[in-house]
Design an enzyme around this catalytic site. Structure first.
Site, PDB file in Angstrom:
ATOM      1  N   LYS A   1       0.835  -1.202   0.000  1.00  0.00           N
ATOM      2  CA  LYS A   1       0.000   0.000   0.000  1.00  0.00           C
ATOM      3  C   LYS A   1       0.868   1.251   0.000  1.00  0.00           C
ATOM      4  CE  LYS A   1      -1.984   1.733   3.697  1.00  0.00           C
ATOM      5  NZ  LYS A   1      -2.860   1.948   4.865  1.00  0.00           N
TER       6      LYS A   1
ATOM      7  N   ASP B   1      -6.378   0.871   0.692  1.00  0.00           N
ATOM      8  CA  ASP B   1      -6.559   1.160   2.108  1.00  0.00           C
ATOM      9  C   ASP B   1      -7.940   0.671   2.514  1.00  0.00           C
ATOM     10  OD1 ASP B   1      -8.347   3.004   1.081  1.00  0.00           O
ATOM     11  OD2 ASP B   1      -7.518   4.719   2.189  1.00  0.00           O
TER      12      ASP B   1
END
Length: 234
Positions: free
Chosen positions: A128, A146
């Site tokens: 991420k 996310d």
């Protein structure tokens, strides 16, 4: 029971949703402030379990003291902890910053590498964070999964996966690679502003007619409008 959606129909619907979100959020962007790849890497690591606004508030002090990886690698631990203290989990975050800065100095001459394989080797950096840095500092397309992105991808019926890496690959297959970074921004903005986790503003949603989860929140336009935020929980 409706017939299962074909892969082609899913792709077309997904891209229609993205087009509407692009029109709805023309200013969508990374809500973390940064001046260079190192700053973006650091603030993204710091953003875990806190808000972008809080990270942005400590950023000027942090980088005035430690403007690059070499300076941060040599930082006094207690001083660094004091700066990042307001963000929570300050000991773990300080440890990550010291280690990733040292790694950059030792292996990359203090520079942030523009490659996923190298970024995920940095202490405290996962896919991420790596995709945030690649997409926003280096213009290398990446999908940032996310909590908002994962929630919306499932609500839109793009995937049933819960593992972030599997979500990333499943959603990535629906869109041209060039769209990945902005797709991430737009879904995150929509998740922060309308498609909330507990009470989505379904009655004020621009993609309501394309969303299989319509009705998860209030469908009355007046009630839903009260849930819309002009800013996300940044």
């Amino acid at each position: 029971m409706p017939a299962p959606e074909s892969p082609l129909a899913l792709t077309r619907r997904a891209r229609r949703i993205h087009r509407v979100l692009a029109e709805t959020y023309p200013d969508a962007h990374c809500e973390l402030d940064f001046d260079d790849p190192f700053q973006l890497l650091v603030v993204t690591v710091l953003s875990a379990q806190t808000t972008d606004k809080r990270v942005n508030a400590v950023r000027p002090t942090l980088f005035a003291a430690y403007p690059d990886a070499r300076a941060m690698a040599a930082a006094d631990r207690e001083t660094l902890e004091g700066i990042v203290g307001p963000l929570g989990f300050f000991r773990a975050k300080t440890e990550s910053l010291l280690k990733l800065s040292a790694h950059l100095v030792e292996h990359h001459e203090g520079q942030v590498p523009p490659r996923l394989a190298e970024l995920v080797k940095l202490p405290g950096v996962g896919r991420k964070t790596a995709n945030v840095v690649l997409g926003n500092a280096f213009d290398v397309p990446g999908i940032t999964v996310d909590t908002h992105f994962g929630r919306l991808a499932r609500r839109f019926g793009w995937t049933e996966e819960t593992d972030p890496v599997k979500v990333e690959h499943a959603v990535g297959a629906l869109f041209p690679r060039k769209d990945w970074t902005m797709l991430s921004h737009r879904l995150i903005w929509h998740g922060r502003r309308r498609c909330h986790a507990q009470k989505p503003a379904c009655g004020a949603c621009p993609v309501a007619r394309l969303c299989p989860a319509y009705g998860a929140g209030p469908t009355d336009p007046v009630a839903a409008a009260k849930l819309v935020r002009t800013e996300g929980r940044a």
